[in-house]
Design an enzyme around this catalytic site. Structure first.
Site, short mmCIF file in Angstrom:
data_model
loop_
_atom_site.label_atom_id
_atom_site.label_comp_id
_atom_site.label_asym_id
_atom_site.label_seq_id
_atom_site.Cartn_x
_atom_site.Cartn_y
_atom_site.Cartn_z
N CYS A 86 0.84 -1.20 0.00
CA CYS A 86 0.00 0.00 0.00
C CYS A 86 0.88 1.25 0.00
O CYS A 86 1.91 1.30 0.67
CB CYS A 86 -0.89 0.00 1.23
SG CYS A 86 -1.96 1.45 1.35
N CYS A 89 1.28 3.66 4.24
CA CYS A 89 2.15 3.59 5.42
C CYS A 89 3.57 3.16 5.07
O CYS A 89 3.77 2.32 4.20
CB CYS A 89 1.59 2.62 6.45
SG CYS A 89 0.01 3.14 7.14
N CYS A 164 -8.07 -0.58 6.94
CA CYS A 164 -7.10 0.52 6.88
C CYS A 164 -7.01 1.02 8.31
O CYS A 164 -8.02 1.43 8.89
CB CYS A 164 -7.55 1.64 5.96
SG CYS A 164 -6.40 3.05 6.02
N GLN A 291 -6.44 20.18 7.42
CA GLN A 291 -5.38 19.27 7.89
C GLN A 291 -5.98 17.90 8.16
O GLN A 291 -7.08 17.79 8.69
CB GLN A 291 -4.76 19.81 9.18
CG GLN A 291 -4.07 21.16 9.04
CD GLN A 291 -2.72 21.07 8.36
OE1 GLN A 291 -2.16 19.98 8.16
NE2 GLN A 291 -2.19 22.21 7.97
N TYR A 320 -0.46 31.32 2.13
CA TYR A 320 -0.91 29.95 1.83
C TYR A 320 -1.95 29.54 2.88
O TYR A 320 -1.80 28.54 3.57
CB TYR A 320 0.25 28.96 1.83
CG TYR A 320 1.43 29.38 1.00
CD1 TYR A 320 1.52 29.02 -0.34
CD2 TYR A 320 2.46 30.15 1.56
CE1 TYR A 320 2.61 29.42 -1.10
CE2 TYR A 320 3.55 30.56 0.80
CZ TYR A 320 3.61 30.18 -0.54
OH TYR A 320 4.68 30.57 -1.28
N GLU A 341 -4.31 33.04 -0.59
CA GLU A 341 -4.50 31.65 -1.01
C GLU A 341 -4.88 31.65 -2.49
O GLU A 341 -5.69 32.46 -2.92
CB GLU A 341 -5.61 31.02 -0.14
CG GLU A 341 -6.27 29.79 -0.67
CD GLU A 341 -5.34 28.59 -0.84
OE1 GLU A 341 -4.53 28.32 0.07
OE2 GLU A 341 -5.43 27.95 -1.91
N ASP A 387 2.76 28.78 5.16
CA ASP A 387 2.51 27.33 5.22
C ASP A 387 2.37 26.80 3.79
O ASP A 387 1.28 26.42 3.36
CB ASP A 387 1.20 27.10 6.03
CG ASP A 387 0.88 25.62 6.21
OD1 ASP A 387 1.71 24.76 5.87
OD2 ASP A 387 -0.24 25.33 6.70
N CYS A 414 5.49 20.93 5.52
CA CYS A 414 5.20 19.51 5.54
C CYS A 414 6.27 18.75 4.75
O CYS A 414 6.08 17.59 4.42
CB CYS A 414 3.81 19.23 4.98
SG CYS A 414 3.58 19.91 3.33
N1 SAH Z 1 -2.52 26.96 6.14
C1 SAH Z 1 -3.59 26.12 5.71
C2 SAH Z 1 -3.36 25.44 4.37
C3 SAH Z 1 -1.98 24.94 4.06
S1 SAH Z 1 -1.85 23.91 2.62
C4 SAH Z 1 -3.95 25.13 6.79
O1 SAH Z 1 -3.23 24.94 7.77
O2 SAH Z 1 -5.01 24.51 6.69
C5 SAH Z 1 -1.12 24.96 1.46
C6 SAH Z 1 -2.10 25.87 0.72
O3 SAH Z 1 -1.35 26.64 -0.20
C7 SAH Z 1 -3.16 25.14 -0.10
O4 SAH Z 1 -4.41 25.61 0.29
C8 SAH Z 1 -2.84 25.51 -1.55
O5 SAH Z 1 -4.00 25.70 -2.34
C9 SAH Z 1 -2.12 26.82 -1.38
N2 SAH Z 1 -1.15 27.20 -2.42
C10 SAH Z 1 -0.33 26.39 -3.12
N3 SAH Z 1 0.48 27.11 -3.92
C11 SAH Z 1 0.18 28.41 -3.72
C12 SAH Z 1 0.68 29.64 -4.24
N4 SAH Z 1 1.67 29.66 -5.12
N5 SAH Z 1 0.13 30.80 -3.79
C13 SAH Z 1 -0.87 30.78 -2.88
N6 SAH Z 1 -1.38 29.65 -2.36
C14 SAH Z 1 -0.87 28.48 -2.77
#
Ligand code: SAH
Length: 458
Positions: A86, A89, A164, A291, A320, A341, A387, A414
């Site tokens: 899979c 994991c 799962c 998340q 982001y 975003e 993020d 991440c």
């Molecule tokens: N901070 C949020 C989401 C993080 S995930 C949380 O904790 O829930 C990263 C996010 O960045 C996603 O929603 C994705 O759509 C966005 N993203 C990806 N590339 C981007 C870019 N170049 N400019 C703006 N947003 C972007």
């Protein structure tokens, strides 16, 4: 030299190796008898094995694990019969304490250049059944409609679900019910090659801190009336709060909507996160970003708050921002939140989430971080949370960060390898110092690890 056995490629040969350590992304770094490094998967530090060499380059080799000849004391029996095949994991062969050690090992190695040592990993409260979202694929399993997860590295081979063990317990129950319905009705799985068939995906989401459950059935577009789902909807309603049906006739495998309808309940579920002692609520629809580990997200967001330690006069940029979760959970502690975003729908969700939490000092903008920093390059901000997705930051965004004057920046990542690359660039011109690195484990049993890094202006 050609012809001398010394230089002959080892490709397609089986050789014996010993694993030294696990490196990101979850690969076993081994040493061959001639000293060359070899990467494989599934071997724990200290273990020896026979591997089939599939790549033989000058500086490294890659191998497929064939037989473990000397297991180590840390090895345990994986819970899942699909472990190894899979794509989900990577670490069920070691207990959680050892998984944390492997992750701490590669985080601290990747960030060794920073003056701030990584603190202990904040662990996931649940190490099984923690995932609040799963996207199972329907596939044909010997004439039966089955549900599964992609095999490692494959787009068209699957392992069956259930079981799962990282998915929420209700997901496995729902999967069994939907699978049974498909077979009773004789409705086939969609075939990625012929583009025929009906059932494509089953998307399951749970607001784990708030007990709400959403089911999204994704099918091919077909002459099928929603009433035909009635018996399935009845059965799922016993534990699902929201049941949706998405039709997608596109060739691409991504879950996208050509048409969408709610079969029972509401369009979205409501998750609760307690940040800084206050409860915040967030709408999660079939498609919105959230998340994937709710209890883990709460730990991460509280850590961001602790690292940032904002003040009431601060203008905070949430780069982001997805559906606005980080900015909203900090909004009461600052003067203003600006969320950026690229996905329009996520920005709409962020605005709704702000209203839902009586947050009136946050505004959200739908554009790329790259575009936004071009428009706001000269301005000063007090604090930034960034993020980004796994690919990390681009050069324009890094330039913005080092020039925006913020007292504090929290980089949430991440992907420790792009994090390391970007941090090195951010601190390069001496304006910012890395003050703290807190890894947060949101993904037990897998190699993934989240980290929040505090940068302070010199
Ligand atoms: N901070 C949020 C989401 C993080 S995930 C949380 O904790 O829930 C990263 C996010 O960045 C996603 O929603 C994705 O759509 C966005 N993203 C990806 N590339 C981007 C870019 N170049 N400019 C703006 N947003 C972007």
């Amino acid at each position: 030299m050609s012809g001398s056995g010394y230089n002959m490629s080892l490709k397609n040969q089986i050789i014996s190796v010993t694993a030294e350590k696990i490196v990101f992304p979850g690969r076993s770094l081994c040493r061959c008898s001639d000293g060359v490094a070899l990467f494989t998967e599934g071997l724990l530090p200290g273990e020896s094995a026979d591997v089939l060499v599939i790549k033989d380059k000058k500086s490294f080799r890659e191998g497929l694990l064939k037989k473990i000849t000397r297991p180590c004391a840390q090895r345990i029996e994986p819970l899942c019969p699909s472990f190894g095949r899979c794509g989900g994991c990577t670490f069920q062969n070691a207990d959680y304490t050892n998984q944390i050690k492997y992750k701490a090992g590669y985080i601290s190695e990747l960030l060794a250049f920073t003056a701030a040592p990584a603190s202990d990993i904040l662990q996931s409260p649940d190490v099984w059944n923690y995932r609040n979202k799963m996207e199972f694929s329907f596939f044909d399993n010997g004439g039966q409609t089955d549900l599964g997860l992609h095999c490692r590295g494959s787009f068209n081979r699957y392992v069956s679900v259930p079981p799962c063990f990282i998915a929420d317990g209700d997901f496995v129950k729902a999967a069994a019910i939907v699978k049974n319905f498909a077979n009773k009705k004789g409705l086939p799985a969609y075939d990625n090659k012929t583009h025929e068939g009906f059932f494509r995906h089953l998307v399951l989401r749970k607001a784990q801190n708030n007990g709400q459950f959403l089911v999204n059935i994704v099918t091919n577009a077909a002459d099928f009336h929603k009433e035909e789902f009635n018996s399935l909807v009845e059965e799922l309603s016993e534990f699902a709060d929201s049941i949706c049906w998405t039709q997608n006739a596109r060739v691409s495998d991504a879950v996208a909507a050509d048409s969408f309808c709610v079969l029972r309940g509401k369009e979205s579920i409501l998750e609760k996160l307690n940040v800084g002692g206050k409860d915040y609520f967030f709408n999660i629809s079939a498609f919105s970003f959230f998340q994937t580990n709710s209890k883990g997200a709460q730990i991460l967001y509280n850590e961001i708050l602790k690292l940032l330690d904002p003040s009431k006069d601060d203008v905070l940029v949430d780069l982001y921002c997805g559906t606005g979760t980080i900015g909203i959970s900090l909004a009461h502690k600052v003067k203003e939140v600006i969320g950026i975003e690229q996905i329009q729908q996520a920005v709409e969700n962020a605005k709704e989430n702000a209203l839902l939490n009586n947050v009136s000092n946050a505004s959200f903008f739908a554009l790329t971080a790259e575009k936004w920093v071009l428009q706001n390059g000269g301005k000063r901000f007090d604090a930034v949370v960034a993020d980004p997705p796994r690919s990390g930051l681009t050069s324009g965004v890094i330039k913005f960060l080092t020039g925006c004057g913020a007292k504090k920046i929290v980089y949430v990542s991440c992907n420790p390898s792009t994090l390391a690359r970007d941090l090195a660039l951010i601190i390069q011109d001496g304006q910012y110092k890395i003050k703290a690195v807190t890894p947060v484990d949101m993904f037990p049993q897998t190699y993934h690890i989240e980290a929040a890094v505090l940068l302070e202006k010199n």
